[in-house]
Design a protein around this motif. Structure first.
Motif, mmCIF file in Angstrom:
data_model
loop_
_atom_site.group_PDB
_atom_site.id
_atom_site.type_symbol
_atom_site.label_atom_id
_atom_site.label_comp_id
_atom_site.label_asym_id
_atom_site.label_seq_id
_atom_site.Cartn_x
_atom_site.Cartn_y
_atom_site.Cartn_z
ATOM 1 N N UNK A 167 -20.225 20.190 -3.225
ATOM 2 C CA UNK A 167 -18.803 19.884 -3.329
ATOM 3 C C UNK A 167 -18.479 18.503 -2.760
ATOM 4 N N UNK A 168 -19.247 18.056 -1.791
ATOM 5 C CA UNK A 168 -19.095 16.674 -1.355
ATOM 6 C C UNK A 168 -19.483 15.706 -2.475
ATOM 7 N N UNK A 169 -20.533 16.063 -3.216
ATOM 8 C CA UNK A 169 -20.918 15.234 -4.362
ATOM 9 C C UNK A 169 -19.820 15.242 -5.421
ATOM 10 N N UNK A 170 -19.230 16.408 -5.633
ATOM 11 C CA UNK A 170 -18.105 16.500 -6.575
ATOM 12 C C UNK A 170 -16.969 15.588 -6.140
ATOM 13 N N UNK A 171 -16.614 15.648 -4.863
ATOM 14 C CA UNK A 171 -15.524 14.812 -4.353
ATOM 15 C C UNK A 171 -15.846 13.332 -4.510
ATOM 16 N N UNK A 172 -17.086 12.955 -4.242
ATOM 17 C CA UNK A 172 -17.494 11.554 -4.375
ATOM 18 C C UNK A 172 -17.451 11.101 -5.837
ATOM 19 N N UNK A 225 -15.955 12.549 -8.594
ATOM 20 C CA UNK A 225 -14.750 12.754 -9.399
ATOM 21 C C UNK A 225 -13.486 12.211 -8.740
ATOM 22 N N UNK A 226 -13.516 12.001 -7.417
ATOM 23 C CA UNK A 226 -12.334 11.526 -6.694
ATOM 24 C C UNK A 226 -11.139 12.453 -6.929
ATOM 25 N N UNK A 227 -11.364 13.747 -6.688
ATOM 26 C CA UNK A 227 -10.354 14.767 -6.960
ATOM 27 C C UNK A 227 -9.928 15.420 -5.653
ATOM 28 N N UNK A 228 -8.626 15.412 -5.374
ATOM 29 C CA UNK A 228 -8.119 15.965 -4.135
ATOM 30 C C UNK A 228 -7.711 17.411 -4.193
ATOM 31 N N UNK A 229 -7.446 17.923 -5.398
ATOM 32 C CA UNK A 229 -7.064 19.329 -5.564
ATOM 33 C C UNK A 229 -8.205 20.058 -6.257
ATOM 34 N N UNK A 230 -8.950 20.847 -5.510
ATOM 35 C CA UNK A 230 -10.102 21.565 -6.041
ATOM 36 C C UNK A 230 -9.706 23.016 -6.305
ATOM 37 N N UNK A 262 -3.473 1.032 -15.844
ATOM 38 C CA UNK A 262 -2.016 1.142 -15.755
ATOM 39 C C UNK A 262 -1.480 0.698 -14.402
ATOM 40 N N UNK A 263 -2.365 0.249 -13.503
ATOM 41 C CA UNK A 263 -1.927 -0.261 -12.220
ATOM 42 C C UNK A 263 -1.584 0.803 -11.199
ATOM 43 N N UNK A 264 -2.114 2.023 -11.365
ATOM 44 C CA UNK A 264 -1.872 3.103 -10.411
ATOM 45 C C UNK A 264 -2.954 3.105 -9.334
ATOM 46 N N UNK A 265 -2.588 3.581 -8.159
ATOM 47 C CA UNK A 265 -3.597 3.669 -7.095
ATOM 48 C C UNK A 265 -4.570 4.813 -7.388
ATOM 49 N N UNK A 266 -5.662 4.852 -6.635
ATOM 50 C CA UNK A 266 -6.689 5.867 -6.853
ATOM 51 C C UNK A 266 -6.541 7.019 -5.852
ATOM 52 N N UNK A 267 -5.305 7.367 -5.567
ATOM 53 C CA UNK A 267 -5.027 8.510 -4.702
ATOM 54 C C UNK A 267 -5.654 9.755 -5.323
ATOM 55 N N UNK A 268 -6.629 10.381 -4.653
ATOM 56 C CA UNK A 268 -7.325 11.533 -5.268
ATOM 57 C C UNK A 268 -6.410 12.717 -5.550
#
Length: 423
Positions: A348-353, A355-360, A240-246
């Motif tokens: 949790x670092x692995x999770x962040x890498x 899933x690319x999720x900023x709100x945990x 959809x052309x959206x950025x990958x802002x976590x």
């Protein structure tokens, strides 16, 4: 990365033989299992735990909405959030529900969320779930084939109620109101940030992208199982052309931390097994009514969390020993992030890498965990894990975070004094 403390408020005294003698924790769970006097203590412990998390410096505290069940004692999360608005001062309050299709008229949601935003001084995050089939179709009697249409129409009415300055008429398929003119109006303009809890629907991904809302995957089964869903979400954002802002995304994760892995296993085995084997004991007949999942979601092979829970329970019940799953199962499959602070940071670092999720959204009270252990889990994470994750995604702007009033503009909250209150 934002670290948010999420409470489900489970009933903590379901019997040991609950899974064997009762078909489901949801919808038709027997009322004889509920002791109001014991629940009085539970609710007050739960409120203490949420306030404790705020004091420990978590980025937000979160509550949600469920009905007719022992999995979560919050049919009205707004009641909990109103108390938190008064007993906390700085922390954002994320209400991960109101289930819009269940409110008649939906302007009730617009009014109550506006009240919460005003009382809290602009600290509200407004969650709009479609809702589980157990809550919406069985407990509240909604037609599953109309649920999403009702939801979308209710959403449009709430947004217009928040943003339209003049009194207006609304004439929809499900809602007709001659005069819409809510008082109060929210502090945050044009409205509080909107987050959409979901279980993996393609349409929900697309709608979040269109509306620029946060998509929150509330998984029971951890980041390993959640990777396929989040990969699908980000692939759709790319398309959809959206950025990958976590910060476009949120993810729920059970976390259990102690001084060592061995201590963590010892401390958290009982509440984890209680949570997965009793709180998620969902009868398959309630999990997937015809019409609830859309054709596109079915074609994509996506299942909701509750359907996965029901399927897991079916496998357990097919086991002649009926033993349920064990902590070893949860750890091996990544359902629970567990261990020493170093080990939890690594996971949790692995999770962040991955899933690319900023709100945990951290489930740090789960199952029948008592207040003392909950506070220990909360404190050690805040002291020894959270500071080491804070800088994750610092290069991105979180455009979906509350914008509260300045401290000098807010009401001063006096200390709670029962004697003065009584007088």
């Amino acid at each position: 990365m934002k670290m948010m403390w999420f409470h489900l408020m489970p009933y903590t005294e379901l019997p040991d033989d609950f899974r064997e003698k009762h078909p489901s924790v949801w919808v038709d769970i027997h009322s004889s299992l509920f002791d109001p006097k014991r629940a009085h203590l539970m609710y007050n412990d739960f409120m203490d735990e949420l306030e404790y998390a705020a004091d420990c410096g978590y980025d937000a505290i979160c509550v949600n909405e469920h009905h007719s069940n022992g999995y979560g004692l919050m049919p009205s999360p707004n009641l909990i959030a109103s108390a938190l608005s008064r007993r906390t001062t700085q922390v954002p309050i994320c209400v991960m529900g109101n289930s819009l299709a269940l409110y008649n008229p939906p302007t009730r949601v617009a009014e109550e969320f506006a009240m919460l935003d005003v009382i809290s001084g602009g600290r509200l995050i407004a969650g709009f779930p479609v809702g589980t089939p157990m809550d919406t179709c069985f407990a509240y009697g909604q037609n599953p084939s109309q649920l999403r249409e009702r939801y979308l129409e209710a959403h449009d009415l709430v947004i217009k109620a928040w943003t339209e300055k003049d009194t207006f008429a609304f004439n929809g398929r499900f809602n007709q109101q001659r005069y819409v003119n809510i008082w109060p109006r929210p502090v945050q303009q044009p409205h509080p940030p909107i987050w959409i809890p979901g279980g993996g629907s393609v349409e929900t991904w697309q709608w979040c992208a269109e509306m620029d809302y946060v998509y929150c995957y509330l998984s029971y089964y951890g980041y390993k199982a959640g990777k396929a869903t989040m990969d699908g979400f980000w692939a759709e954002m790319d398309r959809l052309g959206k950025d990958r802002n976590p910060y476009r995304a949120g993810f729920a994760q059970v976390v259990a931390v102690a001084e060592s892995r061995e201590q963590a296993i010892e401390l958290y085995t009982e509440p984890a097994e209680y949570f997965f084997n009793r709180c998620l004991h969902v009868d398959p007949r309630f999990a997937a009514p015809a019409g609830y999942s859309t054709e596109a979601t079915q074609r994509a092979g996506l299942e909701s969390m509750v359907k996965k829970a029901a399927n897991a329970q079916s496998l357990i019940m097919g086991d002649k020993t009926n033993r349920g799953m064990t902590m070893a199962d949860f750890v091996d499959r990544g359902y629970v992030v567990i261990g020493s602070p170093d080990e939890v940071v690594e996971q949790l670092n692995a999770l962040a890498d991955d899933l690319n999720v900023g709100h945990l959204m951290l489930l740090m009270q789960f199952g029948n965990m008592g207040k003392e252990l909950t506070q220990y889990n909360t404190r050690i994470f805040a002291e020894k894990v959270m500071p080491r994750l804070k800088t994750r995604f610092s290069e991105w702007e979180d455009r979906w975070w509350p914008k509260p009033m300045q401290p000098a503009e807010r009401a001063a909250l006096p200390g709670f004094a029962p004697k003065l209150a009584a007088e």
